[in-house]
Design an enzyme around this catalytic site. Sequence first.
Site, PDB file in Angstrom:
ATOM      1  N   HIS A   1     -97.543  13.942   2.676  1.00 38.76           N
ATOM      2  CA  HIS A   1     -97.825  14.736   1.435  1.00 38.76           C
ATOM      3  C   HIS A   1     -99.268  13.992   0.867  1.00 38.76           C
ATOM      4  CE1 HIS A   1     -94.770  12.620  -0.701  1.00 38.76           C
ATOM      5  NE2 HIS A   1     -95.538  12.459  -1.522  1.00 38.76           N
TER       6      HIS A   1
ATOM      7  N   HIS B   1    -101.557   9.808  -5.137  1.00 35.83           N
ATOM      8  CA  HIS B   1    -100.985   8.831  -3.875  1.00 35.83           C
ATOM      9  C   HIS B   1    -101.031   9.682  -2.759  1.00 35.83           C
ATOM     10  CE1 HIS B   1     -96.798  10.471  -5.068  1.00 35.83           C
ATOM     11  NE2 HIS B   1     -96.663  10.221  -3.824  1.00 35.83           N
TER      12      HIS B   1
ATOM     13  N   GLU C   1     -97.305   5.665  -0.372  1.00 30.54           N
ATOM     14  CA  GLU C   1     -95.912   5.775  -0.253  1.00 30.54           C
ATOM     15  C   GLU C   1     -95.736   5.857   1.454  1.00 30.54           C
ATOM     16  OE1 GLU C   1     -94.473   9.108  -1.861  1.00 30.54           O
ATOM     17  OE2 GLU C   1     -92.262   8.706  -1.832  1.00 30.54           O
TER      18      GLU C   1
END
Lengths: 134, 134
Positions: free
Chosen positions: A7, A79, A130
């Site tokens: 994502h 992010h 991430e």
Amino acid sequence: MIGRLNHVAIAVPDLMAASAHYRDGLGATVGPVQVLAEHGVRVAFIDVANTRIELLEALDQTSPIASFMARNPGGGMHHMCFEVPDLDAAMRRLVDAGARVLGDGTPKIGAHGRPVVFLHPKDFDGTLIELEQV
Amino acid sequence: MIGRLNHVAIAVPDLMAASAHYRDGLGATVGPVQVLAEHGVRVAFIDVANTRIELLEALDQTSPIASFMARNPGGGMHHMCFEVPDLDAAMRRLVDAGARVLGDGTPKIGAHGRPVVFLHPKDFDGTLIELEQV
């Protein structure tokens, strides 16, 4: 090593307004609001054909995204999250390459119930990355 | 309306250094450097399983990303690009929803040889969105 882009996370000041921007302007299907109290955010996911956009709103001033919102009151790209098959192996490679894992360097359980780490943005050209074990 | 996430663009101060971060730290395969003189940038693409990451470096101070780099000298997430089947129809919907297309409101030929527009970040919670007709 990195696999799919799981994502892209967008921090927004108003989750309902942001959902409307994507739904009405871009014809996107925005999922239901989820409150992730332990992560300090409310989120809504947008499924596009090949990945997801995660809209994030801080629950309060103690939220992990509160400082980002203070610097970017209108919101912004926060992010991106890549999937990795083996988070421990990924972390060893990163440390060997001189990159830093945020926090105490051990994985946490992320918003999707899987182990995650975040990497220092200064080691990736200003981008917060991430990694999620999938 | 929006289809695949075509790419996420990361503006970086040093394309070679950034390529090394993704290659050495994350095990990514970084493509060759391409100079896109008419767009004022050098780019390198990273293919991940489901989309691409576009690393962007300004060619000079007249680059379209020069002001972003002045505000973010260490680099940062610059925009995300979604594919649409019909750019004219997409633009009509966006204008009806109150969103603004940057520039003179007409599509340009983008870095991949296809028609593109960029949407005003203030209409999308601080995020610069590119739409590419595919």
